[in-house]
Design a protein around this motif. Structure first.
Motif: not given
Length: 649
Positions: A3, A137, A141, A150-151, A153-155, A157-158, A175
Motif C-alpha cells: 500500500f 485497499a 480508495l 485518506i491515503w 491517513l492509512v499509511a 496508521v500502518l 505523521t
C-alpha cells in the motif's frame, strides 16, 4: 508495504510533473528498497526509523514545491506542458529512485525480521496475504476517488501500528505534518481525484465566462470552453472533421475521449441524432457534467460510457455514421508496462480496423490532436490508410496540429487534398497490438533510458555488494535472481495482454495484479500441502505453457465472446505463473537463509524491469522468449548441493 508503494507512486505522479510517464522507475526503486530491507534485516542496525520521516519530507516537499521533470528529445513523445522546467530527467529520476528505495526499505526490514522467525513458506504466505490486502485497499480508495488525505491517513496508521511502543510517539509526530499538508491539498475546492490523476480546475486568466482550465497531475490537459467561443476564436481543428464528411446527415456518433464535453457540444450542434460519449476518466466527465456551460451531457441524445476506448469498440455491436477520437492523450502509463499509455491500443492498425468495422455505409472516422511531430501525423495517416485501403484527408494547422479524416470509401470523404507523407517510410510504420508504441519513433533506443537504467542497475549492484557482502556469497541464490527477472517480464507481458483484451482501466490493472497474487498464493498453498513433482518437471511444464501462450495469437482471443475470452486469457496467463511459483516455492523452502534468498529474488525483478524496455523493439509477445531463456538460465544455476535449512527459516 504494498500500500505504501502504491501511495508513493500516486503522490509522486500527481505532484512531480511528468513523472507519470516514468512511474516504472518509481516501481523499480521500490523493488530495490524491498530487497535492501530484507538484507538489512540480517544486521544489527535499522533503517526503519528513517522510513516515515523521509516519506513525510518527500511528500511535503513535492506538494509544497512541485517539480517538473524536464525531458527533451524526439525518440519518444510525451504530452507535457509547452514550457518545461525543473531538473533533467536523467538527474531527477535516479534521485527519486533512491529516495523511494530508502523509504520502502523500512517496512521491508520489518517483514524480513518476521521471515527469520517463521518457516519459509509460511512467511511467504503471509507476505502475499498482506500484498493482497494492499491491492484491495488501493482498489477501494480508487473506486471512491479518495483524496490524498485518506491515503496518508492509512499509511500513517500502518507506520504507527507497526512501530515499537517506545517509538510510536515519534512516528505519530512525523505523521502529523504529512497529514496537515495532505489535508490542505484535499480540502482545496479546485482539486479532486480520479483513479488516474489529481484533477485541478482553474478559471482562465483573465476570467472568461464558461472557460475552465483542467489540469491533470499538474499538466494542462483540457480547456472547457463554450461552443460559440471556440467558433469565434476560429479553433478550426474542432470543426474540420465535420467539413470533411461527404454526407450531409450526421446520424449516430461515437466520441472517444469525450472528456469534459466540449467536443460533444460541437457534435450535437452539427445535428447528431445520438451520441455515445466514451471516456476512461470518470472524474473529468463529472467535471463536464457539473461545469460545462453548454450542458452537453444533459442532452437526451447523449449516452455516457466510462470505459477504455478500444475496449468499447471491441465490446459493442452498434455501428455509427461518424466516429471521432477527440484528443485522447493520456498523461500516464499503465502500471508495470513499459511505454503502454492508457490510449496506446487505440491507435494501432488493428484498432483502426475495428473502427472501420463499426462504421455504417457512408460513414467517416476522424481524429485530431496537437501531435507535435510530422512523423507522428504521417504514422497515424499511414495507419488509417492500411486499415481502410485508401488515403485519408489530412488538415494541418500551426505547430503540428492536425485533423485526420477518412471515409469508409473514398467517396465518403471530402478532402481539399489527399494525404501525401513528408516523413521517411520507416517513420510511418503503423503501431500494432504487439508493439503499441505509437509515440516511439523507433530510430534507436532512447538515450534517456540507457542512462537511467544503467544508473539503476549500478545502484542495485552497489546495494547488493554493500549490504549482502561479497557477490560470491550470494552465488547459492543466483537461480532465484533470474527467476525474479523472468517473473517480472512474465507479469509485464500479461499486463499488456489484459490491457489489450479488456481495456487499460485502473480496474482491469488492479484485477491483474490481484489475480497474480492470488495465483502465487495458490501455488504456495499447493506446495505446502501436497507433494509436488521434481523441480525439473516444473520447469518443463512451465516452458510448455509459455510456448502455448506464445503461439496463440491475441487476435484469436479478441474475436471470442467476452466470457470465453476471459477463460482463455486466464488459462494462458496464469498457468505459467502458477507453475513458476510452484518451482519457486520448492526452491525457496530449501534455501538456507530465507531473507537473503527473498532479497536476491526481489533484486532480480529490477533486471526484469529493465529488460521489459526491450519490448520497444521486440514487441510484447517476443518477451516470452526472453522469459523462457531466463527460466532456463535459472534452472541451470540451481545449486547441485542445496543449502541446509536452518532454524525456522
Amino acid at each position: 508495504m504494498l500500500f505504501v508503494e502504491l501511495a508513493l507512486i500516486r503522490w509522486l505522479g500527481s505532484n512531480v510533473i511528468h513523472l507519470s510517464y516514468f512511474s516504472n522507475f518509481v516501481l523499480l526503486g521500490s523493488f530495490l528498497g524491498i530487497g535492501a530491507g530484507f538484507l538489512i534485516s540480517r544486521k544489527s542496525w535499522s533503517i526503519w526509523p528513517w522510513s516515515l520521516p523521509l516519506l513525510t519530507l518527500l511528500t511535503v516537499g513535492v506538494i509544497r514545491y512541485p517539480m517538473s521533470i524536464q525531458h527533451e528529445g524526439g525518440e519518444i513523445l510525451y504530452w507535457t506542458a509547452l514550457e518545461l522546467g525543473g531538473p533533467p530527467a536523467w538527474l531527477a529520476l535516479p534521485l527519486i529512485f533512491c529516495l523511494v528505495a530508502v523509504i520502502l526499505a523500512g517496512p521491508a526490514e520489518l517483514v524480513g525480521r518476521c521471515f527469520a522467525k517463521l518457516p519459509a513458506l509460511k512467511a511467504y504466505r503471509w507476505d502475499l496475504i498482506g500484498s493482497l490486502a494492499g491491492i484491495v485497499a488501493f482498489s477501494m480508495l480508487s473506486f471512491m476517488h479518495a483524496p490524498s488525505l485518506i491515503w496518508g491517513l492509512v499509511a500513517g496508521v500502518l507506520y504507527v501500528a507497526l512501530s515499537e511502543k517506545k517509538r510510536r510517539l515519534a512516528m505519530a509526530a512525523w505523521t502529523l505534518p504529512l497529514l496537515v499538508i495532505l489535508f490542505n491539498e484535499s480540502t482545496d475546492e479546485n482539486i479532486s481525484w480520479s483513479p488516474y490523476y489529481k484533477i485541478q480546475t482553474l478559471d482562465s486568466d483573465p476570467p472568461i465566462d464558461g472557460v475552465v482550465n483542467i489540469r491533470a497531475n499538474g499538466v494542462p490537459h483540457q480547456i472547457m470552453a463554450p461552443l460559440e467561443l471556440r467558433r469565434a476564436m476560429q479553433y478550426d481543428i474542432y470543426f474540420t472533421p465535420y467539413e470533411r464528411r461527404a454526407s450531409a446527415e450526421l446520424g449516430d456518433v461515437l466520441i472517444v475521449g469525450a472528456g469534459s464535453g466540449s467536443d460533444l457540444a460541437i457534435a450535437l450542434d452539427n445535428g447528431a441524432r445520438s451520441v455515445d460519449a466514451v471516456d476512461i476518466d470518470p472524474r473529468i466527465m463529472e467535471v463536464g457534467v457539473e461545469q460545462n456551460i453548454d450542458r452537453p451531457y444533459q442532452d437526451p441524445r447523449v449516452t455516457r460510457h466510462i470505459n477504455d476506448g478500444r475496449a468499447f469498440l471491441e465490446g459493442t455491436d452498434k455501428t455509427y455514421d461518424f466516429i471521432l477520437f477527440a484528443l485522447p492523450d493520456s498523461l500516464t502509463l499503465v502500471n508495470g508496462a513499459s511505454q503502454i499509455r492508457l490510449e496506446s491500443f487505440l491507435f494501432t492498425e488493428e484498432a483502426m480496423q475495428s473502427v472501420r468495422d463499426r462504421l455504417n455505409p457512408g460513414g467517416t472516422f476522424a481524429m485530431y490532436n496537437y501531435y507535435r511531430e510530422d512523423w507522428l501525423i504521417d504514422r497515424l495517416a499511414n495507419t488509417t490508410t492500411a486499415a481502410f485501403g485508401h488515403a485519408p484527408c489530412v488538415d494541418t494547422f500551426d505547430d503540428a496540429q492536425a485533423v485526420i479524416t477518412i471515409g469508409l470509401t473514398p467517396a465518403d470523404q471530402a478532402c481539399q487534398g489527399v494525404w501525401e507523407p513528408v516523413s521517411a517510410e520507416a517513420d510511418m510504420q503503423p503501431a500494432t497490438d504487439n508493439s503499441p508504441f505509437i509515440y516511439f519513433k523507433g530510430d534507436n533506443f532512447p538515450p534517456l533510458y540507457i542512462v537511467t537504467l544503467g544508473l539503476i542497475l549500478l545502484a542495485s549492484l552497489i546495494t547488493v555488494r554493500t549490504l549482502g557482502g561479497p557477490l560470491k556469497e550470494m552465488r547459492a541464490y543466483a537461480d532465484l535472481f533470474f527467476m525474479g527477472a523472468a517473473f517480472m517480464l512474465l507479469e509485464t507481458k500479461n499486463i499488456a495482454t489484459y490491457a489489450l483484451l479488456f481495456g487499460t482501466t485502473w480496474f482491469v490493472n488492479a484485477l491483474v495484479f490481484g489475480g497474480v497474487l492470488v495465483v502465487v498464493l495458490a501455488a504456495v498453498e499447493y506446495t505446502r500441502k501436497f507433494k509436488t513433482p521434481p523441480i525439473g518437471w516444473c520447469y518443463a511444464a512451465m516452458l510448455a505453457s509459455l510456448l502455448a501462450a506464445f503461439f496463440v495469437p491475441e487476435e484469436w482471443l479478441l474475436a471470442m465472446p467476452f466470457w470465453p475470452r476471459v477463460v482463455a486469457a486466464v488459462l494462458l496467463a496464469f498457468i505459467p505463473i502458477f507453475i513458476a511459483n510452484v518451482a519457486f516455492s520448492k526452491r525457496f523452502r530449501e534455501s538456507g537463509d530465507t531473507r537473503s534468498a527473498f532479497a536476491v529474488n526481489l533484486l532480480g525483478t529490477i533486471l526484469g524491469g529493465c529488460l521489459e524496455y526491450a519490448a520497444l523493439f521486440t514487441g510484447y509477445n517476443n518477451l516470452l522468449i526472453v522469459v523462457g531463456a531466463l527460466y532456463l538460465l535459472a534452472f541451470a544455476l540451481i545449486p547441485k548441493v542445496r543449502p541446509q535449512v536452518t532454524g525456522a527459516g
